[in-house]
Design a protein around this motif. Structure first.
Motif, mmCIF file in Angstrom:
data_model
loop_
_atom_site.group_PDB
_atom_site.id
_atom_site.type_symbol
_atom_site.label_atom_id
_atom_site.label_comp_id
_atom_site.label_asym_id
_atom_site.label_seq_id
_atom_site.Cartn_x
_atom_site.Cartn_y
_atom_site.Cartn_z
ATOM 1 N N ASP A 84 0.828 -1.211 0.000
ATOM 2 C CA ASP A 84 0.000 0.000 0.000
ATOM 3 C C ASP A 84 0.864 1.264 0.000
ATOM 4 O O ASP A 84 0.567 2.224 -0.708
ATOM 5 N N ALA A 85 1.936 1.259 0.796
ATOM 6 C CA ALA A 85 2.843 2.416 0.839
ATOM 7 C C ALA A 85 3.506 2.622 -0.517
ATOM 8 O O ALA A 85 3.635 3.750 -0.991
ATOM 9 N N ASP B 97 2.262 1.663 -3.439
ATOM 10 C CA ASP B 97 1.222 2.133 -4.358
ATOM 11 C C ASP B 97 0.942 3.621 -4.172
ATOM 12 O O ASP B 97 0.783 4.356 -5.153
ATOM 13 N N ARG B 98 0.902 4.086 -2.919
ATOM 14 C CA ARG B 98 0.652 5.508 -2.647
ATOM 15 C C ARG B 98 1.808 6.368 -3.179
ATOM 16 O O ARG B 98 1.586 7.444 -3.730
ATOM 17 N N THR B 99 3.020 5.887 -3.019
ATOM 18 C CA THR B 99 4.192 6.625 -3.495
ATOM 19 C C THR B 99 4.175 6.731 -5.009
ATOM 20 O O THR B 99 4.366 7.823 -5.573
ATOM 21 N N ALA C 268 1.580 6.459 -6.994
ATOM 22 C CA ALA C 268 0.437 7.298 -7.376
ATOM 23 C C ALA C 268 0.779 8.779 -7.214
ATOM 24 O O ALA C 268 0.409 9.606 -8.062
ATOM 25 N N SER C 269 1.503 9.111 -6.158
ATOM 26 C CA SER C 269 1.910 10.489 -5.922
ATOM 27 C C SER C 269 2.846 10.983 -7.033
ATOM 28 O O SER C 269 2.726 12.114 -7.508
ATOM 29 N N ALA D 286 6.760 12.059 -0.557
ATOM 30 C CA ALA D 286 6.323 10.663 -0.482
ATOM 31 C C ALA D 286 7.479 9.717 -0.797
ATOM 32 O O ALA D 286 7.669 8.696 -0.119
ATOM 33 N N TYR E 286 9.231 7.160 1.804
ATOM 34 C CA TYR E 286 9.171 5.736 1.461
ATOM 35 C C TYR E 286 10.536 5.068 1.591
ATOM 36 O O TYR E 286 10.655 3.963 2.103
#
Length: 115
Positions: A4-5, A7-9, A11-12, A29, A33
């Protein structure tokens, strides 16, 4: 690190590609990470080999304007990164010896003084 971390990075970073104003958030981000104190991004014109845009997040307090106006022209690490194979990660401390950095204007007056 969790998926999840990651994926968020990612996406950012993709959001910043679409909207340049989100670049500092993407750099934050990314730094968080990988556990870095900061992160930076340079946009280099491949024809002129000049830096046209710069952004960073974190420990570096130096002015982007100072970098663009002067230090981008003498930054030895940018040249190394420009020659690197796409997708590689280069550490400044592994690319340039301390004996060289000790006498380098970009390193001492921009990077170290900027944080």
């Amino acid at each position: 690190m969790s998926l999840d971390a990651y994926d968020r990075t990612v996406a950012s970073i993709l959001d910043a590609v679409v909207n340049e104003q989100l670049t500092p958030l993407a750099l934050q981000a990314l730094a968080e990470y990988v556990g870095a104190a900061g992160a930076g991004c340079l946009l280099v014109n491949k024809l002129t080999r000049q830096v046209s845009s710069v952004a960073w997040w974190g420990c570096l307090s130096a002015s982007p304007g100072d970098y663009l106006a002067y230090y981008s022209k003498i930054d030895p690490f940018r040249v190394i990164q420009g020659r690197a194979v796409c997708g590689t990660f280069n550490r400044l401390s592994e690319c340039l010896p301390q004996s060289v950095l000790k006498q380098d204007e970009w390193y001492n007056d921009f990077l170290l003084k900027g944080g």
